[in-house]
Design a protein around this motif. Sequence first.
Motif, PDB file in Angstrom:
ATOM      1  N   GLN A  17      43.764  39.655  26.458  1.00 15.96           N
ATOM      2  CA  GLN A  17      43.354  39.635  25.058  1.00 15.96           C
ATOM      3  C   GLN A  17      44.491  40.131  24.180  1.00 15.96           C
ATOM      4  O   GLN A  17      45.139  41.130  24.490  1.00 15.96           O
ATOM      5  CB  GLN A  17      42.121  40.516  24.869  1.00 15.96           C
ATOM      6  N   GLU A  18      44.727  39.423  23.093  1.00 18.88           N
ATOM      7  CA  GLU A  18      45.748  39.805  22.122  1.00 18.88           C
ATOM      8  C   GLU A  18      45.069  39.985  20.771  1.00 18.88           C
ATOM      9  O   GLU A  18      44.332  39.109  20.318  1.00 18.88           O
ATOM     10  CB  GLU A  18      46.806  38.706  22.028  1.00 18.88           C
ATOM     11  N   LEU A  42      42.442  39.101  14.213  1.00 19.12           N
ATOM     12  CA  LEU A  42      42.447  37.820  14.897  1.00 19.12           C
ATOM     13  C   LEU A  42      42.637  38.121  16.376  1.00 19.12           C
ATOM     14  O   LEU A  42      43.595  38.794  16.759  1.00 19.12           O
ATOM     15  CB  LEU A  42      43.588  36.951  14.365  1.00 19.12           C
ATOM     16  N   HIS A  44      42.841  36.603  20.261  1.00 18.88           N
ATOM     17  CA  HIS A  44      43.007  35.490  21.196  1.00 18.88           C
ATOM     18  C   HIS A  44      42.692  36.022  22.591  1.00 18.88           C
ATOM     19  O   HIS A  44      43.244  37.055  22.994  1.00 18.88           O
ATOM     20  CB  HIS A  44      44.442  34.966  21.191  1.00 18.88           C
ATOM     21  N   SER A  45      41.816  35.337  23.329  1.00 15.58           N
ATOM     22  CA  SER A  45      41.449  35.767  24.678  1.00 15.58           C
ATOM     23  C   SER A  45      41.526  34.594  25.639  1.00 15.58           C
ATOM     24  O   SER A  45      41.181  33.464  25.282  1.00 15.58           O
ATOM     25  CB  SER A  45      40.016  36.313  24.714  1.00 15.58           C
ATOM     26  N   HIS A  57      39.314  29.850  26.952  1.00 22.71           N
ATOM     27  CA  HIS A  57      40.190  30.282  25.860  1.00 22.71           C
ATOM     28  C   HIS A  57      39.312  30.497  24.630  1.00 22.71           C
ATOM     29  O   HIS A  57      38.471  29.661  24.314  1.00 22.71           O
ATOM     30  CB  HIS A  57      41.253  29.217  25.569  1.00 22.71           C
ATOM     31  N   ASP A  58      39.510  31.625  23.947  1.00 24.87           N
ATOM     32  CA  ASP A  58      38.691  31.948  22.791  1.00 24.87           C
ATOM     33  C   ASP A  58      39.570  32.503  21.678  1.00 24.87           C
ATOM     34  O   ASP A  58      40.469  33.311  21.927  1.00 24.87           O
ATOM     35  CB  ASP A  58      37.634  32.995  23.177  1.00 24.87           C
ATOM     36  N   THR A  59      39.314  32.065  20.460  1.00 28.51           N
ATOM     37  CA  THR A  59      39.951  32.623  19.271  1.00 28.51           C
ATOM     38  C   THR A  59      38.829  33.111  18.361  1.00 28.51           C
ATOM     39  O   THR A  59      37.941  32.337  18.008  1.00 28.51           O
ATOM     40  CB  THR A  59      40.808  31.567  18.538  1.00 28.51           C
ATOM     41  N   SER A  60      38.848  34.386  18.023  1.00 32.20           N
ATOM     42  CA  SER A  60      37.790  34.983  17.209  1.00 32.20           C
ATOM     43  C   SER A  60      38.397  35.772  16.054  1.00 32.20           C
ATOM     44  O   SER A  60      39.497  36.318  16.168  1.00 32.20           O
ATOM     45  CB  SER A  60      36.933  35.938  18.049  1.00 32.20           C
ATOM     46  N   TYR A  61      37.657  35.827  14.959  1.00 33.54           N
ATOM     47  CA  TYR A  61      38.035  36.623  13.797  1.00 33.54           C
ATOM     48  C   TYR A  61      36.994  37.713  13.600  1.00 33.54           C
ATOM     49  O   TYR A  61      35.804  37.465  13.719  1.00 33.54           O
ATOM     50  CB  TYR A  61      38.085  35.750  12.541  1.00 33.54           C
TER      51      TYR A  61
END
Length: 77
Positions: A17-18, A42, A44-45, A57-61
């Motif tokens: 996770q970033e 933001l 990114h996982s 792959h997941d991008t979450s806010y």
Amino acid sequence: SLFGLIEKEADIAYSHQEVEAVLVNEEMSQLLDVSIGDPMLLVHSVAYSVTGKPLLHDTSYYRADKYTFKNTLHRFK
């Protein structure tokens, strides 16, 4: 759950996770009910199988005023 469906096909071993601090743009302002220019996170996982294959792959806010970041670090020798 999504992870339940994935684990029917492969075992999830770990996730990378970033987390990045960004500013709210117009689209996110409307979606999250915050002001343009407010800070947000933001994230990114990527979840991986035991063989190292990327599974998800997941991008979450996240609103910075509604999110707590906690982390446990282990050192293996």
